[in-house]
Design an enzyme around this catalytic site. Structure first.
Site, PDB file in Angstrom:
ATOM      1  N   ASP A   1       4.018   1.576  -1.025  1.00 10.52           N
ATOM      2  CA  ASP A   1       4.726   1.714  -2.301  1.00 10.52           C
ATOM      3  C   ASP A   1       3.808   2.250  -3.395  1.00 10.52           C
ATOM      4  O   ASP A   1       4.230   3.052  -4.240  1.00 10.52           O
ATOM      5  CB  ASP A   1       5.311   0.364  -2.720  1.00 10.52           C
ATOM      6  CG  ASP A   1       6.464  -0.073  -1.827  1.00 10.52           C
ATOM      7  OD1 ASP A   1       6.808  -1.272  -1.852  1.00 10.52           O
ATOM      8  OD2 ASP A   1       7.012   0.789  -1.112  1.00 10.52           O
TER       9      ASP A   1
ATOM     10  N   LYS B   1      23.751   9.621  26.542  1.00  6.25           N
ATOM     11  CA  LYS B   1      24.604  10.394  25.630  1.00  6.25           C
ATOM     12  C   LYS B   1      24.851   9.529  24.396  1.00  6.25           C
ATOM     13  O   LYS B   1      25.636   8.582  24.431  1.00  6.25           O
ATOM     14  CB  LYS B   1      25.925  10.767  26.296  1.00  6.25           C
ATOM     15  CG  LYS B   1      26.787  11.711  25.462  1.00  6.25           C
ATOM     16  CD  LYS B   1      28.040  12.121  26.236  1.00  6.25           C
ATOM     17  CE  LYS B   1      28.836  13.156  25.434  1.00  6.25           C
ATOM     18  NZ  LYS B   1      29.322  12.620  24.155  1.00  6.25           N
TER      19      LYS B   1
ATOM     20  N   LYS C   1      21.742  16.930  33.658  1.00  6.24           N
ATOM     21  CA  LYS C   1      21.493  18.375  33.562  1.00  6.24           C
ATOM     22  C   LYS C   1      20.414  18.801  34.558  1.00  6.24           C
ATOM     23  O   LYS C   1      19.582  17.989  34.974  1.00  6.24           O
ATOM     24  CB  LYS C   1      21.094  18.759  32.139  1.00  6.24           C
ATOM     25  CG  LYS C   1      19.846  18.073  31.612  1.00  6.24           C
ATOM     26  CD  LYS C   1      19.523  18.470  30.179  1.00  6.24           C
ATOM     27  CE  LYS C   1      20.510  17.921  29.180  1.00  6.24           C
ATOM     28  NZ  LYS C   1      20.068  18.104  27.772  1.00  6.24           N
TER      29      LYS C   1
ATOM     30  N   CYS D   1      54.182 -21.110   2.396  1.00  7.55           N
ATOM     31  CA  CYS D   1      54.725 -21.820   1.229  1.00  7.55           C
ATOM     32  C   CYS D   1      55.697 -20.990   0.405  1.00  7.55           C
ATOM     33  O   CYS D   1      56.224 -21.461  -0.600  1.00  7.55           O
ATOM     34  CB  CYS D   1      53.585 -22.317   0.343  1.00  7.55           C
ATOM     35  SG  CYS D   1      52.669 -20.978  -0.467  1.00  7.55           S
TER      36      CYS D   1
ATOM     37  N   GLU E   1      19.876  11.718  30.756  1.00  3.05           N
ATOM     38  CA  GLU E   1      19.574  11.207  29.421  1.00  3.05           C
ATOM     39  C   GLU E   1      20.781  10.437  28.910  1.00  3.05           C
ATOM     40  O   GLU E   1      21.916  10.708  29.313  1.00  3.05           O
ATOM     41  CB  GLU E   1      19.275  12.358  28.448  1.00  3.05           C
ATOM     42  CG  GLU E   1      18.123  13.255  28.856  1.00  3.05           C
ATOM     43  CD  GLU E   1      18.072  14.513  28.011  1.00  3.05           C
ATOM     44  OE1 GLU E   1      18.239  15.605  28.576  1.00  3.05           O
ATOM     45  OE2 GLU E   1      17.914  14.381  26.775  1.00  3.05           O
TER      46      GLU E   1
ATOM     47  N   GLU F   1      20.998  14.316  17.872  1.00  2.06           N
ATOM     48  CA  GLU F   1      22.183  13.500  17.595  1.00  2.06           C
ATOM     49  C   GLU F   1      21.839  12.486  16.506  1.00  2.06           C
ATOM     50  O   GLU F   1      20.912  11.684  16.655  1.00  2.06           O
ATOM     51  CB  GLU F   1      22.632  12.777  18.873  1.00  2.06           C
ATOM     52  CG  GLU F   1      24.039  12.226  18.829  1.00  2.06           C
ATOM     53  CD  GLU F   1      25.095  13.284  19.148  1.00  2.06           C
ATOM     54  OE1 GLU F   1      24.710  14.435  19.401  1.00  2.06           O
ATOM     55  OE2 GLU F   1      26.284  12.951  19.146  1.00  2.06           O
TER      56      GLU F   1
ATOM     57  N   CYS G   1      47.729 -15.374  -1.024  1.00  2.00           N
ATOM     58  CA  CYS G   1      48.566 -16.444  -1.554  1.00  2.00           C
ATOM     59  C   CYS G   1      47.672 -17.255  -2.481  1.00  2.00           C
ATOM     60  O   CYS G   1      46.654 -17.806  -2.047  1.00  2.00           O
ATOM     61  CB  CYS G   1      49.088 -17.328  -0.420  1.00  2.00           C
ATOM     62  SG  CYS G   1      49.850 -18.858  -1.014  1.00  2.00           S
TER      63      CYS G   1
ATOM     64  N   GLN H   1       0.830  -1.212   0.000  1.00  5.94           N
ATOM     65  CA  GLN H   1       0.000   0.000   0.000  1.00  5.94           C
ATOM     66  C   GLN H   1       0.862   1.259   0.000  1.00  5.94           C
ATOM     67  O   GLN H   1       0.596   2.217  -0.734  1.00  5.94           O
ATOM     68  CB  GLN H   1      -0.919  -0.005   1.232  1.00  5.94           C
ATOM     69  CG  GLN H   1      -2.034  -1.035   1.177  1.00  5.94           C
ATOM     70  CD  GLN H   1      -2.782  -1.123   2.499  1.00  5.94           C
ATOM     71  OE1 GLN H   1      -2.190  -1.078   3.568  1.00  5.94           O
ATOM     72  NE2 GLN H   1      -4.095  -1.254   2.429  1.00  5.94           N
TER      73      GLN H   1
ATOM     74  N   LYS I   1      30.994   9.892  31.460  1.00  8.06           N
ATOM     75  CA  LYS I   1      31.436   8.934  30.450  1.00  8.06           C
ATOM     76  C   LYS I   1      31.523   7.535  31.047  1.00  8.06           C
ATOM     77  O   LYS I   1      32.128   7.336  32.102  1.00  8.06           O
ATOM     78  CB  LYS I   1      32.808   9.337  29.889  1.00  8.06           C
ATOM     79  CG  LYS I   1      32.796  10.603  29.043  1.00  8.06           C
ATOM     80  CD  LYS I   1      31.955  10.408  27.785  1.00  8.06           C
ATOM     81  CE  LYS I   1      32.167  11.529  26.794  1.00  8.06           C
ATOM     82  NZ  LYS I   1      33.234  11.301  25.845  1.00  8.06           N
TER      83      LYS I   1
END
Length: 671
Positions: free
Chosen positions: A39, A115, A285, A406, A113, A170, A421, A37, A309
């Site tokens: 498409d 990161k 924050k 070899c 939140e 982001e 090789c 539908q 972090k």
């Protein structure tokens, strides 16, 4: 005579339907239109816009297709600077951040939140229509990537309110999208992206927006830069952004004291392991936006927010040697031998370096001091070279010219990164092919370890996979070998005999055809059903399969063009190895699972994960990894994880093992 008013109304109607469908699919994971539908509506809109370009709307969903090619990106000044955040790395630093706020504001709340590890972007809307997208750049000036941003499916081209505003977010690439992109690039012999963030950044800077449209970038919007449009709190701002049609990250918490903050940080450690995108920390924050100006900012970062972090578990070591190994396909892979060091709970003494270009890019040298971590918490990787500790003793690493096994001169095809090789009689290649053939995901002859394979090879008992099925003729030789008693020999021969019952997909993977991994072998086996069908297929026919590209198709053609390979396949068939699919391509029997999307979680007592997946697929199910409203069932075993809780919230039907067993037994599928 054409009625232009009717045409304009039709275009508006189609845009409205498709915009709603996009939001339902990409933002809510709850599509209200079938693919067919959608498409059909999109095709109708494209046709009308092509015939009547004067009526194309500036927020038309057809912009998501891309196709605009920039000569270069222009640089534009941000209306409000995009400041970076300060970082804290431990609980003591978080406490110091908290205490600084308490000194100025005794009563406040904090919002946490995730990161997102992506690329910062600013989106500008006029009367609710997206008119500009800028990268962060240096925080003052950013690059205009509007045409690229318009192709990102989770960025609304028109808001639910006709507002003038600028938002920050982001851009990121999910793990499934990243894996798909790198698989495609590998197939096309292009350099792989090292991580999703680099892939997202590189994609955003593509001059051709059609390329951006194909890579499935996503966005989380987290703030409004226009003060007069912000709400009293950050939490209310996120709710407002969601109501406007933006995608916001759901993992945020409001806390009122330091103890609650510590509890939330612990909660994020569990959340982080279940995400399908990268995050490198938590943003903390002040929730009340009015307090932001009271706390102020430095020249570089706000004082009312910080980023905690997540700890990356790393260790330092020293490169002792760099050796080159040859694999079953002849590819040469450099391996770094390092001084043994504990990394994230396990002892690491070697690190695979992928290819010589990788060594040059990171400039890794013998005797270098290096920082090692586990990529994806699993695979040891050299994160960086500590060049401050480098002396005159460390010399650049040179690429070898001959095969280490070899001594054949190595070759490298134009545009490829790997050296090969090409000697078909290379001892190491033959051994590695045998080891691959008996491996768990191939023929699963687990009693044949690497040392046993080498011992049999050196005794001239085996040189190719078909020789394994003739070992019973050499039982008397096996009995004379040290460490091979009667019971061990019986176990080996029985396991080899049992492997003849493995399915076509396993045997196809075991053959070790270049570029044919486990997933591709499953796709090919399901489509072609027999080795004869696959042999006769042209590259053009093979590439009609959605998951298969020209590189794989050509590799299959090359394999079956080799008389030695054809002879080996013929021998294996004669010796009783099955080259026919055990699962019908299109089962005629309808089951409760036919065309249903299913997620598995927990451990089943009767079946392994692979076994139950194969059974469900035979019953017509579509197995997926992530859980959303698009799923029809969640099958749970013991120790089910967070997916069970999520399924209950989404009201997705849950099937436990006892009920599942009854469904399987009542089905008319032959298992």
């Amino acid at each position: 005579m054409q009625n232009f008013d009717l045409i304009k109304q039709k275009i508006k109607s189609l845009v409205k339907q498709l915009t709603k469908a996009n939001y339902q699919y990409y933002n809510l994971s709850n599509p209200d239109l079938s693919d067919q539908q959608y498409d059909a509506l999109l095709k109708e809109l494209i046709n009308l816009e092509t015939r009547y370009p004067q009526f194309k709307l500036p927020y038309s969903p057809t912009l998501k297709i891309g196709g605009f090619v920039e000569k270069k990106f222009s640089t534009i000044k941000h209306k409000t600077p995009m400041m970076s955040l300060g970082n804290v790395f431990n609980l003591e630093e978080i406490k110091a951040f908290y205490d600084r706020i308490v000194k100025k504001i005794p009563t406040f709340s904090l919002l946490t939140e995730l990161k997102i590890d992506g690329v910062a972007i600013s989106l500008k809307y006029q009367k609710g229509i997206l008119v500009q997208a800028l990268t962060r750049g240096n925080g003052i000036w950013g690059e205009d990537i509007t045409k690229n941003a318009q192709t990102i499916k989770t960025i609304p081209l028109r808001l639910k309110e006709d507002l003038d505003l600028e938002v920050r977010g982001e851009i990121y690439l999910s793990h499934p999208a990243f894996e798909k992109l790198n698989a495609q690039r590998k197939q096309e012999n292009k350099p792989l992206f090292s991580n999703p963030r680099n892939a997202a950044s590189g994609t955003l800077r593509q001059l051709n927006s059609a390329i951006v449209a194909q890579r499935n970038l996503s966005i989380f919007v987290y703030g409004i830069s226009d003060p007069y449009l912000t709400k009293p709190t950050q939490k209310e701002t996120l709710v407002f952004l969601t109501a406007l049609g933006f995608t916001t990250n759901p993992h945020y918490y409001c806390v009122s004291n330091f103890e609650n903050l510590l509890s939330v940080i612990e909660k994020y450690k569990t959340i982080k392991e279940q995400l399908t995108y990268d995050t490198d920390g938590i943003v903390i924050k002040i929730n009340e936006l009015a307090f932001h100006s009271l706390i102020g900012a430095t020249a570089k970062a706000p004082r009312w927010a910080t980023a905690y972090k997540f700890a990356t578990i790393t260790s330092q070591s020293i490169v002792q040697n760099i050796i080159f190994q040859v694999g079953r396909t002849g590819v040469i892979t450099p391996v770094c031998k390092i001084m043994p060091v504990m990394v994230d709970g396990s002892l690491v003494s070697k690190v695979v370096l992928h290819n010589y270009d990788y060594i040059c890019k990171k400039d890794i040298r013998i005797k270098d001091h290096v920082i090692v971590h586990k990529a994806g918490s699993v695979i040891p990787e050299i994160l960086e070279v500590i060049k401050s500790k480098r002396t005159d003793l460390q010399k650049p690493t040179l690429m070898i010219e001959k095969c280490p096994a070899c001594q054949t001169i190595l070759e490298k095809q134009p545009g490829e990164v790997d050296y090969f090789c090409l000697n078909p009689n290379c001892r190491e290649q033959k051994i590695q092919k045998l080891i691959h053939f008996v491996s768990k995901n191939a023929m699963d002859i687990n009693v044949l370890g690497e040392q046993t394979i080498i011992a049999f090879f050196d005794k001239n008992l085996i040189a190719k996979p078909s020789d394994l099925y003739l070992l019973k003729k050499h039982k008397h030789i096996l009995q004379e070998m040290p460490g091979f008693g009667a019971k061990k020999i019986t176990n080996i021969l029985d396991a080899i005999e049992a492997s003849k019952q493995k399915g076509f997909e396993d045997v196809l993977f075991a053959l070790g055809i270049k570029h044919i991994g486990k997933k591709v072998s499953q796709v090919l086996a399901k489509h072609f059903q027999t080795i004869e069908n696959l042999q006769q297929a042209t590259p053009e026919l093979i590439t009609q399969i959605r998951e298969i590209g020209i590189k794989i198709a050509q590799s299959i053609q090359q394999y079956f063009s080799n008389s030695c390979n054809l002879e080996e396949v013929s021998k294996l068939k004669t010796l009783g190895v099955s080259f026919q699919s055990t699962n019908p391509q299109n089962p005629t029997t309808q089951t409760i699972f036919t065309n249903k999307k299913i997620v598995l979680t927990g451990t089943l007592q009767k079946y392994s994960r692979l076994q139950i997946q194969q059974i469900l697929e035979q019953m017509g199910a579509i197995i997926t990894n992530s859980l959303s409203l698009q799923n029809n069932y969640l099958i749970v075993g013991i120790n089910a994880g967070s997916k069970l809780t999520k399924a209950q919230k989404l009201q997705i039907p849950i099937i436990e093992e006892k009920e599942l067993q009854q469904i399987i037994e009542n089905s008319q599928i032959k298992l």
